[in-house]
Write a protein that holds these residues in place. Structure first.
Motif, PDB file in Angstrom:
ATOM      1  N   ALA A   1       0.662  -1.243   0.079  1.00 20.23           N
ATOM      2  CA  ALA A   1       0.113   0.047  -0.008  1.00 20.23           C
ATOM      3  C   ALA A   1       0.902   1.265   0.035  1.00 20.23           C
ATOM      4  O   ALA A   1       0.448   2.200  -0.676  1.00 20.23           O
ATOM      5  CB  ALA A   1      -0.635   0.030   1.303  1.00 20.23           C
ATOM      6  N   ALA A   2       1.983   1.112   0.688  1.00 20.02           N
ATOM      7  CA  ALA A   2       2.716   2.520   0.788  1.00 20.02           C
ATOM      8  C   ALA A   2       3.212   2.853  -0.475  1.00 20.02           C
ATOM      9  O   ALA A   2       3.177   4.175  -1.027  1.00 20.02           O
ATOM     10  CB  ALA A   2       4.320   1.957   1.554  1.00 20.02           C
ATOM     11  N   TYR A   3       3.539   1.799  -1.558  1.00 19.46           N
ATOM     12  CA  TYR A   3       4.100   2.376  -3.034  1.00 19.46           C
ATOM     13  C   TYR A   3       2.882   2.447  -3.805  1.00 19.46           C
ATOM     14  O   TYR A   3       2.660   3.342  -4.546  1.00 19.46           O
ATOM     15  CB  TYR A   3       5.003   1.337  -3.306  1.00 19.46           C
ATOM     16  CG  TYR A   3       6.509   1.765  -3.080  1.00 19.46           C
ATOM     17  CD1 TYR A   3       6.737   3.055  -2.326  1.00 19.46           C
ATOM     18  CD2 TYR A   3       7.612   1.001  -3.295  1.00 19.46           C
ATOM     19  CE1 TYR A   3       8.206   3.415  -2.044  1.00 19.46           C
ATOM     20  CE2 TYR A   3       8.895   1.392  -2.960  1.00 19.46           C
ATOM     21  CZ  TYR A   3       9.024   2.587  -2.233  1.00 19.46           C
ATOM     22  OH  TYR A   3      10.296   2.887  -1.908  1.00 19.46           O
ATOM     23  N   GLY A   4       1.803   1.449  -3.438  1.00 21.43           N
ATOM     24  CA  GLY A   4       0.737   1.345  -4.492  1.00 21.43           C
ATOM     25  C   GLY A   4      -0.334   2.570  -4.222  1.00 21.43           C
ATOM     26  O   GLY A   4      -0.750   3.315  -5.215  1.00 21.43           O
ATOM     27  N   MET A   5      -0.361   3.007  -3.127  1.00 19.80           N
ATOM     28  CA  MET A   5      -1.361   4.227  -3.062  1.00 19.80           C
ATOM     29  C   MET A   5      -0.537   5.571  -3.301  1.00 19.80           C
ATOM     30  O   MET A   5      -1.236   6.572  -3.673  1.00 19.80           O
ATOM     31  CB  MET A   5      -1.864   4.206  -1.623  1.00 19.80           C
ATOM     32  CG  MET A   5      -2.926   3.075  -1.340  1.00 19.80           C
ATOM     33  SD  MET A   5      -4.398   3.193  -2.177  1.00 19.80           S
ATOM     34  CE  MET A   5      -5.276   4.641  -1.199  1.00 19.80           C
ATOM     35  N   TYR A   6       0.756   5.301  -3.380  1.00 21.09           N
ATOM     36  CA  TYR A   6       1.515   6.306  -3.546  1.00 21.09           C
ATOM     37  C   TYR A   6       0.999   6.852  -5.124  1.00 21.09           C
ATOM     38  O   TYR A   6       0.800   8.006  -5.657  1.00 21.09           O
ATOM     39  CB  TYR A   6       3.041   6.296  -3.458  1.00 21.09           C
ATOM     40  CG  TYR A   6       3.958   7.038  -4.412  1.00 21.09           C
ATOM     41  CD1 TYR A   6       3.897   8.456  -4.549  1.00 21.09           C
ATOM     42  CD2 TYR A   6       4.531   6.625  -5.690  1.00 21.09           C
ATOM     43  CE1 TYR A   6       4.771   9.190  -5.445  1.00 21.09           C
ATOM     44  CE2 TYR A   6       5.446   6.989  -6.436  1.00 21.09           C
ATOM     45  CZ  TYR A   6       5.246   8.368  -6.736  1.00 21.09           C
ATOM     46  OH  TYR A   6       6.022   9.358  -7.517  1.00 21.09           O
ATOM     47  N   ALA A   7       1.032   5.845  -6.103  1.00 18.86           N
ATOM     48  CA  ALA A   7       0.959   5.831  -7.372  1.00 18.86           C
ATOM     49  C   ALA A   7      -0.485   6.090  -7.682  1.00 18.86           C
ATOM     50  O   ALA A   7      -0.932   7.150  -8.480  1.00 18.86           O
ATOM     51  CB  ALA A   7       1.248   4.506  -8.299  1.00 18.86           C
ATOM     52  N   LEU A   8      -1.461   5.442  -7.035  1.00 16.46           N
ATOM     53  CA  LEU A   8      -2.764   5.625  -7.318  1.00 16.46           C
ATOM     54  C   LEU A   8      -3.297   7.240  -6.977  1.00 16.46           C
ATOM     55  O   LEU A   8      -3.961   8.032  -7.431  1.00 16.46           O
ATOM     56  CB  LEU A   8      -3.951   4.777  -6.557  1.00 16.46           C
ATOM     57  CG  LEU A   8      -5.315   4.955  -6.765  1.00 16.46           C
ATOM     58  CD1 LEU A   8      -5.766   4.598  -8.177  1.00 16.46           C
ATOM     59  CD2 LEU A   8      -6.085   4.453  -5.606  1.00 16.46           C
ATOM     60  N   GLU A   9      -2.709   7.684  -5.840  1.00 18.09           N
ATOM     61  CA  GLU A   9      -3.045   9.052  -5.177  1.00 18.09           C
ATOM     62  C   GLU A   9      -2.666  10.176  -5.938  1.00 18.09           C
ATOM     63  O   GLU A   9      -2.857  11.024  -6.092  1.00 18.09           O
ATOM     64  CB  GLU A   9      -3.070   8.961  -3.806  1.00 18.09           C
ATOM     65  CG  GLU A   9      -4.035   8.113  -2.868  1.00 18.09           C
ATOM     66  CD  GLU A   9      -5.314   8.755  -3.268  1.00 18.09           C
ATOM     67  OE1 GLU A   9      -6.197   7.761  -4.008  1.00 18.09           O
ATOM     68  OE2 GLU A   9      -5.928   9.970  -2.683  1.00 18.09           O
ATOM     69  N   SER A  10      -1.430   9.736  -6.383  1.00 24.28           N
ATOM     70  CA  SER A  10      -0.876  10.717  -7.386  1.00 24.28           C
ATOM     71  C   SER A  10      -1.649  10.919  -8.612  1.00 24.28           C
ATOM     72  O   SER A  10      -1.781  11.935  -9.069  1.00 24.28           O
ATOM     73  CB  SER A  10       0.605  10.388  -7.702  1.00 24.28           C
ATOM     74  OG  SER A  10       1.649  10.226  -6.686  1.00 24.28           O
ATOM     75  N   ALA A  11      -2.022   9.664  -9.004  1.00 24.63           N
ATOM     76  CA  ALA A  11      -2.685   9.780 -10.362  1.00 24.63           C
ATOM     77  C   ALA A  11      -4.122  10.410 -10.260  1.00 24.63           C
ATOM     78  O   ALA A  11      -4.559  11.052 -11.124  1.00 24.63           O
ATOM     79  CB  ALA A  11      -2.952   8.068 -10.677  1.00 24.63           C
ATOM     80  N   MET A  12      -4.520  10.152  -8.937  1.00 19.43           N
ATOM     81  CA  MET A  12      -5.968  10.892  -8.709  1.00 19.43           C
ATOM     82  C   MET A  12      -5.754  12.440  -8.771  1.00 19.43           C
ATOM     83  O   MET A  12      -6.612  13.226  -9.321  1.00 19.43           O
ATOM     84  CB  MET A  12      -6.548  10.457  -7.377  1.00 19.43           C
ATOM     85  CG  MET A  12      -7.120   9.136  -7.579  1.00 19.43           C
ATOM     86  SD  MET A  12      -8.578   9.036  -8.406  1.00 19.43           S
ATOM     87  CE  MET A  12      -9.758   9.727  -7.405  1.00 19.43           C
ATOM     88  N   ASP A  13      -4.754  12.893  -8.406  1.00 21.71           N
ATOM     89  CA  ASP A  13      -4.345  14.252  -8.340  1.00 21.71           C
ATOM     90  C   ASP A  13      -4.274  14.750  -9.894  1.00 21.71           C
ATOM     91  O   ASP A  13      -4.584  15.717 -10.133  1.00 21.71           O
ATOM     92  CB  ASP A  13      -3.069  14.316  -7.631  1.00 21.71           C
ATOM     93  CG  ASP A  13      -2.914  15.851  -7.234  1.00 21.71           C
ATOM     94  OD1 ASP A  13      -3.664  16.348  -6.306  1.00 21.71           O
ATOM     95  OD2 ASP A  13      -2.226  16.561  -7.822  1.00 21.71           O
ATOM     96  N   GLU A  14      -3.229  14.034 -10.806  1.00 23.94           N
ATOM     97  CA  GLU A  14      -3.325  14.241 -12.047  1.00 23.94           C
ATOM     98  C   GLU A  14      -4.478  14.257 -12.836  1.00 23.94           C
ATOM     99  O   GLU A  14      -4.804  15.172 -13.557  1.00 23.94           O
ATOM    100  CB  GLU A  14      -2.257  13.335 -12.733  1.00 23.94           C
ATOM    101  CG  GLU A  14      -0.895  13.460 -11.893  1.00 23.94           C
ATOM    102  CD  GLU A  14       0.021  12.874 -13.048  1.00 23.94           C
ATOM    103  OE1 GLU A  14       0.102  13.256 -14.101  1.00 23.94           O
ATOM    104  OE2 GLU A  14       1.096  12.221 -12.357  1.00 23.94           O
ATOM    105  N   LEU A  15      -5.427  13.304 -12.318  1.00 28.97           N
ATOM    106  CA  LEU A  15      -6.915  13.249 -12.910  1.00 28.97           C
ATOM    107  C   LEU A  15      -7.575  14.548 -12.426  1.00 28.97           C
ATOM    108  O   LEU A  15      -8.319  15.101 -13.502  1.00 28.97           O
ATOM    109  CB  LEU A  15      -7.699  12.265 -12.608  1.00 28.97           C
ATOM    110  CG  LEU A  15      -8.943  12.044 -13.398  1.00 28.97           C
ATOM    111  CD1 LEU A  15      -8.805  11.677 -14.704  1.00 28.97           C
ATOM    112  CD2 LEU A  15      -9.569  10.718 -12.685  1.00 28.97           C
ATOM    113  N   ALA A  16      -7.363  14.971 -11.196  1.00 28.56           N
ATOM    114  CA  ALA A  16      -8.079  16.109 -10.793  1.00 28.56           C
ATOM    115  C   ALA A  16      -7.661  17.331 -11.650  1.00 28.56           C
ATOM    116  O   ALA A  16      -8.619  18.208 -12.138  1.00 28.56           O
ATOM    117  CB  ALA A  16      -8.098  16.405  -9.573  1.00 28.56           C
TER     118      ALA A  16
END
Ligand code: MOS
Length: 745
Positions: free
Chosen positions: A355-370
């Motif tokens: 989760a530490a790395y996986g959520m880093y990627a997903l939550e960065s991507a969500m920011d990019e989508l926003a």
């Protein structure tokens, strides 16, 4: 009358022992006639040991023995299947097992001497010649060899895909696509791995080991050396941090045991800080995320694919993509996770593995989508909020107060005042950025036993084989024991970290409080019932006809609820009966039925403010608000410390940490505290922790979800997102060092 301790900020009961040095760690345990072992590490990363010349080492005064693959004894592990409780599928590394070198720094010899100094000196004189082969350590260069792991650790299976994410992505009007890279990281607890093996005579051993499970270390030693269960006791009363590095027995343990059995004397082996970089680490990953959405922000497609390194002999799987199908409402999800085998030690769990790395990627991507949607990042999360666990056929969550985390975190942080334009906020030469992210972790419970004992001197002893790696287990056990009997906490003695005590799981996965707490609460109830029976026998006038639920324990007395003027002192009762103590054990398993029906997670919302110096690219994390929903909080003080530790680590992950390889020699080069950067006090100015109230009557009888890991999850993404907001730059390659912010590399 004592007020309950559970739920109240309570000082660590082991705190004074720790800060005064009275607490002894594995490398500090005194032993008579102790010999010292120093490990010789391979200087090449791959190949074969051609020869080992130990003559000069053996000539050093005080040297007793040099063990190598050539002279080590035949071991039971060659005849039987052996494993440790955290072993991934594969062929486990056997120190001094053969002449093959599998990774740089692998132990190739153990020098044992009368003194540590003699052993260290002699270790440098062991001459090893290798037929060395060029190592393959570069993840990026070997992606073509990636494979899907055949098996994962139980409970870490990759969720099934749902819908058709690629098709859905092609139809989505708004989309983003990016790759995120995260380096290998090493745990670096303050206490280095160490084992003191005390030779008790007749092949009996008492071992003080740095571990997250004394039972795991014991099982391992018994299996490797073919020893009887009764002949081995493993102790770890204090552990100076571990973060996952102590989940598997590390090589100093079998080497120290081997030397002790051969020399028939006590032996201690302590790894050096450099050698702390020669076993498990958080694996280097390369992740790619594609998200598709409607104009209003509704997620239409999530594609998250990851490559992670493993060794060539074990399939370490932490399935970094697992949380991506769980976080947000989305019908079309594709998750992929592949391993790339490299000439490195097998990676191992590190705080919130996956989760530490996986959520880093997903939550960065969500920011990019926003940003693509021109939508507030928090609004995007709320737009896709989900109340069911879509990974598992839409089961409900046992509880999920993430919405309250978003609200309370945003409120405390002042998120509504954010100007969405990157680079729009500044403080002199410093660009200010505000970023946020979601955190997710699992709320586990493992099978566990515990014992409680009311003693004739009026104290209570609570015990369990569990370790306390600094998380506060001693203290919550004392709180539970004190509350059960209405005693001041000073009257409760805690025993843990001893393999002769009741069975406990590995200390990890944030499941300790739920597992030990549940078992211990049950054991206390059994003791109370027994005391009640005794009281009925001895004071029938007070207790005859009373039901157990009408009985209260207060300040050492047993009495009838609502009438504590009349009661019996429990200690007197024991004295009268001629009993030293009343003792009961209880074993508790997770409720598998409920576990099948409900999703069980902890949640958090992290808000971060950074200040980035325009000229130097230096980032300062000036504020963090972490709002956490993790069920009932047993001890708000130690709980807060867990979140602080996780947040600091998340900041380190974003800005500082990384173990860097020289691929020509296949070795981690910054293997010391000078060059392996972690945050210091100046790097984390102000961290606010909010515990959002969350009632959970399903997850376990105590309603606790665990806190060891949730603090780190999402934090690195929130920092990265804040840096983008400050500077307009997306750095997708951790750590985000000044050179990357300035675009110099
Ligand atoms: Mo934790 S990585 O389960 O010690």
């Amino acid at each position: 009358m004592t007020t309950p301790y559970v739920g109240r900020p309570t000082n660590r009961v082991d705190g004074i022992a720790k800060v005064t040095g009275r607490a002894k760690y594995a490398a500090e345990i005194p032993a008579e006639d102790l010999a010292y072992g120093v490990v010789v590490s391979s200087s090449v990363a791959k190949g074969q040991i051609k020869s080992i010349d130990t003559s000069r080492a053996l000539a050093v005064s005080g040297v007793l023995q040099v063990l190598t693959h050539e002279n080590r004894p035949h071991l039971a592990w060659f005849n039987r299947k052996y494993k440790d409780d955290d072993a991934p599928p594969g062929h486990h590394f056997r120190p001094l097992g053969d002449d093959q070198v599998r990774y740089s720094g692998q132990p190739v010899a153990l020098v044992v001497a009368e003194t540590f100094e003699a052993a260290r000196c002699a270790a440098r004189l062991v001459k090893v010649e290798y037929n060395s082969v060029a190592p393959e350590t570069n993840l990026d260069e070997h992606l073509d060899r990636a494979y899907e792991p055949k098996r994962t650790k139980p409970g870490f299976e990759k969720p099934k895909a749902r819908g058709d994410a690629h098709e859905a992505l092609s139809r989505a009007p708004i989309k983003m696509s990016a790759d995120y890279i995260a380096p290998a990281e090493h745990h670096n607890p303050m206490e280095m791995h160490a084992s003191t093996v005390i030779w008790e005579g007749d092949g009996k051993l008492t071992i003080y080991d740095k571990t997250q499970s004394v039972l795991n270390s014991k099982q391992y030693v018994c299996n490797v050396f073919g020893l009887k269960e009764d002949d081995v006791q493993v102790m770890a009363p204090y552990v100076g941090g571990a973060f996952g590095s102590g989940l598997r027995p590390q090589y100093q343990l079998p080497l120290a045991v081997m030397a002790s059995l051969i020399l028939e004397r006590s032996v201690r082996v302590v790894l050096s800080r450099q050698q702390m970089f020669t076993f498990g680490h958080r694996p280097n990953t390369k992740q790619s995320v594609q998200l598709g959405a409607e104009e209003d922000g509704a997620l239409k497609s999530i594609i998250h694919e990851s490559f992670a390194e493993t060794s060539k002999f074990e399939d370490y799987t932490e399935v970094v993509v697992n949380w991506s199908g769980l976080a947000y409402k989305c019908d079309d999800v594709h998750l992929d996770y592949k391993l790339v085998p490299l000439d490195l030690a097998t990676p191992t769990d590190m705080r919130a593995p996956g989760a530490a790395y996986g959520m880093y990627a997903l939550e960065s991507a969500m920011d990019e989508l926003a940003a693509e949607l021109k939508m507030d990042p928090l609004d995007l999360r709320l737009r896709n909020y989900v109340d069911v666990d879509q990974n598992h056929l839409g089961r409900k969550f046992s509880s999920k107060e993430l919405r309250a985390c978003y609200e309370q975190g945003a409120e405390k942080f002042g998120w509504s005042r954010r100007n969405p334009e990157p680079g729009s906020m500044r403080d002199g030469k410093k660009l200010i950025g505000w970023g946020m992210a979601t955190g997710l972790w699992d709320a586990y419970q493992s099978s566990c036993s515990a014992k409680a004992s009311f003693n004739v001197d009026g104290t209570v002893t609570v015990s369990c084989a569990i370790t306390d790696i600094g998380t506060g287990t001693y203290t919550i056990m004392a709180q539970i024991g004190a509350d059960a009997f209405g005693l001041p906490i000073e009257k409760v003695k805690v025993r843990l970290g001893d393999s002769t005590l009741p069975q406990a799981p590995l200390q990890g996965g944030s499941w300790t409080a739920a597992s030990v707490g549940t078992a211990l609460a049950a054991a206390c109830e059994k003791v109370k019932r027994k005391i009640f029976d005794l009281a009925k026998k001895n004071a029938s006038d007070l207790f005859a006809g009373q039901k157990v639920d009408k009985i209260a324990f207060k300040d050492g007395f047993i009495c009838v609820k609502g009438d504590d003027s009349r009661g019996m002192e429990v200690a007197r009762l024991l004295e009268f009966e001629g009993q030293e103590s009343i003792e009961e054990s209880a074993s508790k398993k997770p409720n598998l039925l409920k576990q099948g029906i409900f999703g069980r997670n902890t949640h958090s919302a992290v808000f971060v403010e950074v200040k980035v110096d325009e000229d130097t690219g230096m980032t300062e994390v000036s504020r963090v608000v972490s709002a956490v929903a993790a069920g009932r909080i047993l001890n708000p003080k130690t709980a807060r410390s867990q979140i602080l530790g996780g947040v600091v680590w998340g900041v380190g992950m974003a800005l500082h940490e990384g173990s860097f390889l020289d691929h020509r020699i296949g070795r981690f080069m910054n293997h010391n505290y000078a060059e392996y950067h972690v945050p210091v006090a100046k790097d984390v100015d102000q961290i606010d922790v909010i515990f959002v109230p969350e009632e959970d009557g399903i997850v376990n009888p105590l309603g606790v979800k665990g806190l060891g890991e949730i603090g780190i999850v999402g934090t690195a993404a929130a920092v990265a997102n804040a840096i983008h907001h400050a500077t307009g730059r997306r750095v997708r390659d951790l750590p985000i060092t000044p050179d990357k912010i300035l675009g110099l590399s």
